[in-house]
Design a protein around this motif. Structure first.
Motif, mmCIF file in Angstrom:
data_model
loop_
_atom_site.group_PDB
_atom_site.id
_atom_site.type_symbol
_atom_site.label_atom_id
_atom_site.label_comp_id
_atom_site.label_asym_id
_atom_site.label_seq_id
_atom_site.Cartn_x
_atom_site.Cartn_y
_atom_site.Cartn_z
ATOM 1 N N THR A 6 -19.132 10.545 10.974
ATOM 2 C CA THR A 6 -18.926 9.565 9.925
ATOM 3 C C THR A 6 -19.995 8.485 9.994
ATOM 4 O O THR A 6 -20.535 8.040 8.981
ATOM 5 C CB THR A 6 -17.530 8.937 10.044
ATOM 6 N N ASP A 38 -14.469 4.561 -2.396
ATOM 7 C CA ASP A 38 -13.556 5.697 -2.329
ATOM 8 C C ASP A 38 -12.624 5.727 -3.538
ATOM 9 O O ASP A 38 -12.089 4.690 -3.950
ATOM 10 C CB ASP A 38 -12.707 5.636 -1.056
ATOM 11 N N ARG A 148 -11.667 15.840 6.359
ATOM 12 C CA ARG A 148 -12.791 15.331 5.566
ATOM 13 C C ARG A 148 -14.001 16.233 5.775
ATOM 14 O O ARG A 148 -14.313 16.607 6.908
ATOM 15 C CB ARG A 148 -13.135 13.899 5.960
ATOM 16 N N THR A 169 -12.019 14.133 1.210
ATOM 17 C CA THR A 169 -10.926 14.263 2.180
ATOM 18 C C THR A 169 -9.724 14.867 1.481
ATOM 19 O O THR A 169 -9.346 14.433 0.396
ATOM 20 C CB THR A 169 -10.535 12.910 2.790
ATOM 21 N N HIS A 180 -15.456 10.452 -1.616
ATOM 22 C CA HIS A 180 -16.161 9.389 -0.920
ATOM 23 C C HIS A 180 -17.582 9.184 -1.439
ATOM 24 O O HIS A 180 -18.057 8.046 -1.533
ATOM 25 C CB HIS A 180 -16.241 9.699 0.576
#
Length: 224
Positions: A6, A38, A148, A169, A180
């Motif tokens: 991430t 998001d 994700r 996700t 995202h």
């Protein structure tokens, strides 16, 4: 996706947003990343997104046919519906998503950060009469609850094939999904990488670390 990956994605997004230029492929290749806030969709909700210009549009209702005209790079992420028990993607006829031999032609394979997306991938999309083409995020077992990852995308701009990705996700029931970020390679036929850049090989990371350490030592000697 692990916290490490991430963080890498965030770093790639920041770099690409600042430069909009990648070093892989031809000198004119540009990896375009749309790092959006998001957007989460629930049952019968959807979000339209355009890989090319970064536009998004949240639709609180699910329509079985597209209420917006098809545009190059436009897709839709939809939460669980009465027909499908998982989130899924809709796209115009020239859009395909990555899949593996182990899943059906209506399944979107889970890709990891930095995986290549291009001519060597298997791209498929299911089709329903009266609907746009679709791909389900649940038929591939890798898309577990709270997973994700990335979907690789093949689409056309003016009849020329481009490659891109969406960072998504998948949540458990009631089946929801969060978009995202998304992006694509602006040069037709150029390989894209999930998240916008390839993950360096371990040996490359070691060389980079050694180079940084050597540079620091040289600077200390020079200052002394």
């Amino acid at each position: 996706m692990t916290p490490k990956n991430t963080k890498r994605l965030a770093a790639y997004s920041a770099t690409a947003a600042a430069t909009a230029v990648s070093t892989q492929g031809t000198a004119n290749a540009a990896s375009i990343i749309h790092d959006i806030p998001d957007i989460t969709v629930g049952q019968n909700e959807s979000v339209w997104f355009n890989l090319v210009n970064g536009d998004t549009l949240v639709d609180p209702t699910f329509q079985p046919t597209n209420p917006l005209p098809a545009l190059d790079g436009r897709m839709r992420l939809i939460g669980q519906s009465s027909t499908y028990v998982n989130p899924y993607l809709f796209g115009p006829a020239n859009v395909r998503v990555t899949a593996t031999a182990a899943v059906t032609d209506s399944s979107a394979a889970l890709l990891g950060l930095g995986e290549s997306i291009g001519i060597g991938n298997n791209f498929v999309m299911g089709a329903l009469a009266g609907y746009s083409d679709f791909a389900n995020l649940g038929d591939d077992p890798a898309w577990g609850d709270n997973t994700r990852g990335f979907v690789g995308i093949s689409f056309e701009i003016g009849g020329a094939t481009h490659y891109g990705w969406a960072d998504i996700t998948r949540f458990p029931n009631p089946s929801e999904a969060t978009l995202h970020a998304f992006g694509y390679e602006s040069v037709a036929g150029e390989t894209a990488f999930a998240g916008g850049a390839p993950i360096p090989e371990p040996n490359s990371l070691i060389l980079l670390a050694a180079g940084a350490a050597g540079l620091g030592s040289w600077r200390r000697r020079k200052s002394a």
